[in-house]
Design a protein around this motif. Structure first.
Motif, PDB file in Angstrom:
ATOM      1  N   GLU A 182       0.833  -1.193   0.000  1.00  0.00           N
ATOM      2  CA  GLU A 182       0.000   0.000   0.000  1.00  0.00           C
ATOM      3  C   GLU A 182       0.871   1.248   0.000  1.00  0.00           C
ATOM      4  OE1 GLU A 182      -0.261  -2.462   2.231  1.00  0.00           O
ATOM      5  OE2 GLU A 182      -2.278  -3.258   2.112  1.00  0.00           O
ATOM      6  N   LYS A 214       2.629   1.800  -3.413  1.00  0.00           N
ATOM      7  CA  LYS A 214       1.718   2.304  -4.448  1.00  0.00           C
ATOM      8  C   LYS A 214       1.368   3.763  -4.195  1.00  0.00           C
ATOM      9  CE  LYS A 214      -0.085  -2.010  -6.030  1.00  0.00           C
ATOM     10  NZ  LYS A 214       0.022  -2.139  -7.439  1.00  0.00           N
ATOM     11  N   THR A 269      -8.858  -0.122 -10.808  1.00  0.00           N
ATOM     12  CA  THR A 269      -8.331  -1.151  -9.912  1.00  0.00           C
ATOM     13  C   THR A 269      -8.658  -2.508 -10.522  1.00  0.00           C
ATOM     14  OG1 THR A 269     -10.357  -1.212  -8.597  1.00  0.00           O
ATOM     15  CG2 THR A 269      -8.609   0.285  -7.865  1.00  0.00           C
ATOM     16  N   ALA A 314     -11.985   3.192  -9.996  1.00  0.00           N
ATOM     17  CA  ALA A 314     -11.970   3.714  -8.631  1.00  0.00           C
ATOM     18  C   ALA A 314     -12.351   5.189  -8.636  1.00  0.00           C
ATOM     19  CB  ALA A 314     -10.599   3.520  -8.003  1.00  0.00           C
ATOM     20  N   VAL A 343      -6.584   6.530  -3.670  1.00  0.00           N
ATOM     21  CA  VAL A 343      -5.539   5.537  -3.404  1.00  0.00           C
ATOM     22  C   VAL A 343      -5.519   5.183  -1.919  1.00  0.00           C
ATOM     23  CG1 VAL A 343      -3.047   5.116  -3.413  1.00  0.00           C
ATOM     24  CG2 VAL A 343      -4.127   6.193  -5.379  1.00  0.00           C
ATOM     25  N   LEU A 398      -8.187   2.610  -1.014  1.00  0.00           N
ATOM     26  CA  LEU A 398      -8.207   1.321  -1.704  1.00  0.00           C
ATOM     27  C   LEU A 398      -8.192   0.168  -0.717  1.00  0.00           C
ATOM     28  CD1 LEU A 398      -5.698   1.702  -4.667  1.00  0.00           C
ATOM     29  CD2 LEU A 398      -8.174   1.455  -4.795  1.00  0.00           C
ATOM     30  N   TYR A 434      -6.699  -3.258  -0.696  1.00  0.00           N
ATOM     31  CA  TYR A 434      -5.749  -4.088  -1.429  1.00  0.00           C
ATOM     32  C   TYR A 434      -6.046  -5.561  -1.233  1.00  0.00           C
ATOM     33  CZ  TYR A 434      -3.029   0.094  -2.234  1.00  0.00           C
ATOM     34  OH  TYR A 434      -2.628   1.334  -2.646  1.00  0.00           O
ATOM     35  N   GLY A 477      -8.193  -5.450 -16.544  1.00  0.00           N
ATOM     36  CA  GLY A 477      -7.654  -4.169 -16.107  1.00  0.00           C
ATOM     37  C   GLY A 477      -7.306  -3.272 -17.280  1.00  0.00           C
TER      38      GLY A 477
END
Length: 95
Positions: free
Chosen positions: A3, A6, A34, A42, A56, A59, A61, A72
């Motif tokens: 996390e 990213k 995502t 997202a 972000v 999110l 994960y 994707g």
């Protein structure tokens, strides 16, 4: 750990365009896709770096399961072709 990495990558990307040097030259907007076993947007609209950063942070994960790259990429391609300003330059960052 993932996390944080990213979030750090997104922050580095947006910092380039948010710098005082670029703010008056470029109007940058983002969409975020995502994906894991499926894919979804997202951010449904084109957003600025602040909204992207918040997305972000929020999110969820997935640590285990599949990674559906095809879905994707397909969702990302569709996102790029939807709702963009006329003549806008579009880029895709995949990670």
């Amino acid at each position: 750990m993932i996390e944080y990495q990213k979030q750090k990558a997104i922050n580095a990307l947006t910092a380039v365009f948010d710098s005082n040097n670029m703010k008056n030259k470029v109007d940058v907007r983002y969409k975020m896709v995502t994906f894991a076993t499926g894919a979804s947007l997202a951010t449904t609209n084109w957003v600025d770096s602040t909204v992207l950063g918040n997305a972000v942070k929020n999110l969820n994960y997935v640590r285990y399961g599949g990674t559906n790259y095809d879905q994707g990429l397909s969702t990302g391609a569709n996102a790029l072709s939807t709702g963009a300003r006329t003549g806008a330059r579009k880029n895709c960052h995949f990670s």
